[in-house]
Design an enzyme around this catalytic site. Structure first.
Site, PDB file in Angstrom:
ATOM      1  N   HIS E  20       0.834  -1.204   0.000  1.00 23.49           N
ATOM      2  CA  HIS E  20       0.000   0.000   0.000  1.00 23.49           C
ATOM      3  C   HIS E  20       0.871   1.258   0.000  1.00 23.49           C
ATOM      4  O   HIS E  20       0.625   2.199  -0.737  1.00 23.49           O
ATOM      5  CB  HIS E  20      -0.885   0.046   1.257  1.00 23.49           C
ATOM      6  N   LYS E  44     -18.215  -5.536   8.899  1.00 22.21           N
ATOM      7  CA  LYS E  44     -17.223  -6.610   8.962  1.00 22.21           C
ATOM      8  C   LYS E  44     -16.364  -6.545  10.210  1.00 22.21           C
ATOM      9  O   LYS E  44     -16.154  -5.494  10.795  1.00 22.21           O
ATOM     10  CB  LYS E  44     -16.284  -6.493   7.750  1.00 22.21           C
ATOM     11  N   ARG E  93      -2.258  -6.049  -8.812  1.00 17.54           N
ATOM     12  CA  ARG E  93      -1.154  -6.980  -8.738  1.00 17.54           C
ATOM     13  C   ARG E  93      -1.405  -8.131  -9.695  1.00 17.54           C
ATOM     14  O   ARG E  93      -0.746  -8.292 -10.695  1.00 17.54           O
ATOM     15  CB  ARG E  93      -1.037  -7.527  -7.315  1.00 17.54           C
ATOM     16  N   SER E 131      -3.032  -7.584   2.994  1.00 13.74           N
ATOM     17  CA  SER E 131      -3.344  -7.494   4.420  1.00 13.74           C
ATOM     18  C   SER E 131      -3.731  -8.860   4.982  1.00 13.74           C
ATOM     19  O   SER E 131      -3.346  -9.230   6.087  1.00 13.74           O
ATOM     20  CB  SER E 131      -4.489  -6.505   4.648  1.00 13.74           C
TER      21      SER E 131
END
Lengths: 162, 162, 162, 162, 162, 162
Positions: E20, E44, E93, E131
């Protein structure tokens, strides 16, 4: 060979989107009979019950004479066999869809070799519309009236915050 | 709605493989009439002439009553219109196939919105068989008799080294 | 089971890149013997002859005791059989690589079921290095000394403009 | 260099499928020793306990002299180091598998640079078989006896409805 | 046209990774102002609260004069409109990332046609860092100090076992 | 930081399509200056000369004040450096595009680390339009007037059969 082309279009339709509807209309032109088959998904939490989903679908496809709506649980290949269907219709949008669809199609062929899966493309305007995104946008207060049929907008509003 | 399901299965078929044949057999069960359409490809170098390719195809599909073989040049959508076809049938094997096929299908829909492209899966045993690989293996002295119909093996042998 | 792990790493190596070399070094640690197999590719135009490519490879792998370099034409599976190899080693970088590699691997398994293809990942620093890109960059006057072994830089310079 | 090729084949195996077994058999031919490593997955809900999964695996690989079965938790790279393994073996079926596998392989290389991940292809007949699909089909009353080893069929039946 | 290039970089950042941060640094060079927008994700379960995530981000970007950090809930397009932003910045990515990102970008364009999504590539060294993986590795006792900024290592340690 | 956002949009533009034009218009809104850079491609056979392509581009972008058109040969990164550009702009449509674009972007970053590649999405209506397809359709007598700007239609007609 009349009547041989009974086709099943399975899904959760929680809720129906314009992308689903576009594909149903395309499929209805190709097959003698098209059965929209709502997966009841008892285990999973759905926003709308199977009956609510069926009602919204029925209202949205009533202009299509050769389309009917049913719900099922259990194996899709078994439901197809009961209905005398020889074709499963699936829409593909993205490559990642396609991969999953491919695995399902090969497995279904393994379980019932006479049943063929055919893939069609929804209109480009719907290439990014999914039930999941529609629910997310609605939940966050966005306008989904371009993404789903009018009856779905109504029923979402009737649910209130989701 | 009788006769509406005329379908076109286009390709170069240079040469026909068992993967093509598998897909033709699957398509013949779904559509009232299936036209195998050989792209003449005048510009490109092909191993077999369009007439040779047609002969091998005709010999290999003669057991299928609702399948015919023709060759065409020019736009596929125009050939489809002349034949009254509403469906283009394509086989998809790999994800990279699918991407190209998707672009072609969207372009063909743009050129003629009434024409739908439907995708079917060849049998898994043929998922890696392509005309290009067959020619390559034959050229290097490999055995291709499991990969193409018997008449293609004969004609390859008649050609000698390629 | 000694000696059973003879592995073949096939390619055009026109020219050898640091990505190839990285994979050879990784493979040399896993297999008892690794044969780098240069595809002669008589039909295609190559920048370097098979002999030149072999010389550059030999110079670049001489520190690896269990690696040898050979060239071949004809079917890879036949070359592998002659060498008693049971493994084909391939590097995969991108998804599109993988698709093509998968088709080749399935075809090679069809041609010779005992021969397995195994895939390894080159170092990330080499994930975008290909012989084609190296030639393109060199042709346009770019510096390729980080992308290929020193002997390849020398030989490219000896060729002059390409 | 004797004994250097200890390889780990990690997974949840909840339950073991014929696709897993096919890959184990292929791997057992390539490596001196193959350790099937069951991820205990304490956090997740599994259908079978780690011990049950181990028992089914042991029964299914007992014909393979160089294959052993263990379970582990914690980092895979640490388990591999404890075992003196230099290779992680993974099967790849679809492109989407491959992407995830690639990320895991690069991360594992970052965590332990000496450990290589190698990929092999299961037989095509198993390209669409996954533990998840097997459980889904069994749950819906389908026949999974072609998809998993006999002992898994037995144990699924012993579980009753799942 | 000064000030027109306000860009939003949205994400959960639970926690911030070096991938990030690399992308933030690249984006800060291209746009006049870059707002890192933390999705609160009330529904969440997150490891760190939105405030904790903001604190770690602020500490990690304080060397970048044109970067600010905010948190938001509701629709991203609405947050962007409030901020006068015309660009959403996303890192890609893998191919599977890209597919999802594409769908989101098309949907966001539908919801607000003036807002453009632009994609940039993180440095290769971060191509596999997410993450989710960072949390998984930390949970299993692995060292994540190469994968996240120092303040994130600290805070993870302060949390203890996760 | 004024003037820092000079961006290059490179391509062959043989010929310019409405998809290219859509992307140029999107890019022109984001960057202070956008240079459309025509790759001369001396080696390859192009339908239109670099000068013809430049003329069609100039005519089609004259309504965009911050867009200029140039042609180049040699390395793109060198051309970018000469122009003081810090950004290469590329449009991505399909996943297979993306893979190739990714490799080029990583290679260009290697050759010149300060140069960033950013990706934007053309409008969905153009997702399947490519120069190659336009030429193919025109060659076969199809109507391309929805796919390319008017001046390209004119120039194709002036060329006669292609």
């Amino acid at each position: 060979m009349s009547g041989r082309n009974i086709s099943i279009y399975p899904g959760s339709f929680d809720p129906l989107t314009n992308g689903h509807l576009d594909l149903i209309e395309r499929g209805a032109k190709l097959f003698d009979q098209l059965i929209v088959a709502i997966l009841r998904n008892e285990g999973k939490t759905s926003l709308f019950t199977a009956d609510e989903r069926k009602e919204m679908l029925c209202a949205s496809v009533k202009h299509l004479a050769n389309v009917s709506v049913e719900s099922f649980d259990g194996l899709l290949v078994r439901f197809a066999a009961e209905k005398g269907a020889r074709v499963i219709l699936r829409g593909i949008r993205a490559v990642s869809d396609y991969e999953f669809e491919l695995q399902m199609a090969l497995m279904n062929r393994k379980l019932q070799p006479e049943l063929e899966t055919v893939f069609m493309l929804p209109g480009e305007a719907y290439s990014y519309v999914s039930s999941r995104l529609v629910k997310e946008i609605y939940r966050l207060g966005g306008d989904v009236s371009d993404l789903v049929p009018p009856i779905v907008v109504e029923r979402l509003k009737a649910k209130g915050s989701i």
